[in-house]
Design an enzyme around this catalytic site. Sequence first.
Site, PDB file in Angstrom:
ATOM      1  N   ARG A  49       2.359   0.947  -7.583  1.00 43.24           N
ATOM      2  CA  ARG A  49       1.977  -0.464  -7.133  1.00 43.24           C
ATOM      3  C   ARG A  49       1.071  -1.136  -8.358  1.00 43.24           C
ATOM      4  NH1 ARG A  49      -0.332   1.402  -1.310  1.00 43.24           N
ATOM      5  NH2 ARG A  49       1.408   2.151  -0.252  1.00 43.24           N
ATOM      6  N   ASP A  51      -1.131  -4.604  -9.630  1.00 44.28           N
ATOM      7  CA  ASP A  51      -2.024  -5.379  -8.826  1.00 44.28           C
ATOM      8  C   ASP A  51      -1.551  -7.277  -9.265  1.00 44.28           C
ATOM      9  OD1 ASP A  51      -3.843  -3.710  -7.917  1.00 44.28           O
ATOM     10  OD2 ASP A  51      -5.087  -3.592  -9.625  1.00 44.28           O
ATOM     11  N   TYR A 109       0.458   2.913 -19.361  1.00 40.55           N
ATOM     12  CA  TYR A 109       0.052   1.733 -19.208  1.00 40.55           C
ATOM     13  C   TYR A 109      -0.394   1.168 -20.657  1.00 40.55           C
ATOM     14  CZ  TYR A 109      -0.305   1.167 -14.161  1.00 40.55           C
ATOM     15  OH  TYR A 109       0.035   0.832 -12.877  1.00 40.55           O
ATOM     16  N   ARG A 196      -7.901  -0.980 -15.505  1.00 45.02           N
ATOM     17  CA  ARG A 196      -9.063  -2.210 -15.549  1.00 45.02           C
ATOM     18  C   ARG A 196     -10.426  -1.910 -15.702  1.00 45.02           C
ATOM     19  NH1 ARG A 196      -7.165  -6.324 -11.442  1.00 45.02           N
ATOM     20  NH2 ARG A 196      -8.886  -7.334 -12.441  1.00 45.02           N
TER      21      ARG A 196
END
Length: 270
Positions: A49, A51, A109, A196
């Site tokens: 998932r 954001d 990522y 993040r």
Amino acid sequence: MRLALGVQYDGRPFRGWQSQREGGTVQDELERALSTFAQMPLKTVVAGRTDTGVHGLGQVVHLDTELERTEFSWVRGTNAFLPQAIAVQWARPMPEPFHARFSAFERTYFYVLHVSPVRSAMLAGQAGWVHTPLELDAMRQAAACLIGTHDFSAFRSSQCQAKTPLKHVHQIDIRQHGNFIHFRFRANAFLHHMVRNLMGCLIAVGRGRYPVEWLAEVLESRERRLAAPTFMPDGLYLAQVRYPEIFPVPAATLTSVPWSAVWSDPASSS
């Protein structure tokens, strides 16, 4: 039949991946398009998932259906009903044990950071931004403590639903290319907001607000309150999800983004 799809999306127009009652998520739009094409309700399971504002280059989903169509037909037919910010890249039948989330053994990522005294209107939502220069060597030294298996509670959102904070980080690369700094994070899995939150800490070190050793202290503390604030989602991309060879999942197509050459050398795919 169990079908896997590769999905790319620009996260800016959506409320993240996961379906919500109010709609407006990537999953909502994808399932609507799939169901319209198939003329029957279809539900998807996702590899990871993302954001609100986070992008997908190599997102993977699976679904179960009795409808038989060619791979080409699934791609073109679904894309015909999707908004421009979402596009299915490929479709492949999978063996029954395949699971988009639980069969994956590694996620990658990318974070793209623009360093400039003034923000760029053309990069809004596509790259993070800092207005002061950063010390790359300090960030690289600080990141070294994150490699391996650790309890990443200090970088975990309070809303995280993961069963364990233990994750194994394989690699963190930091490269500069002109006014951009490119970050690559490879791990078996990530906690909610983990990348993040790590970005916030690395940038704090790069700015000289904390010494290199500070990040290891935050990691060891397991206290989220001691880490830096969560950094903006704008430059974060789910780049690739890897599976065992028994599952014929195509490699993510990264050439669709202009900065892909930064990671195109042989060392970057190791």
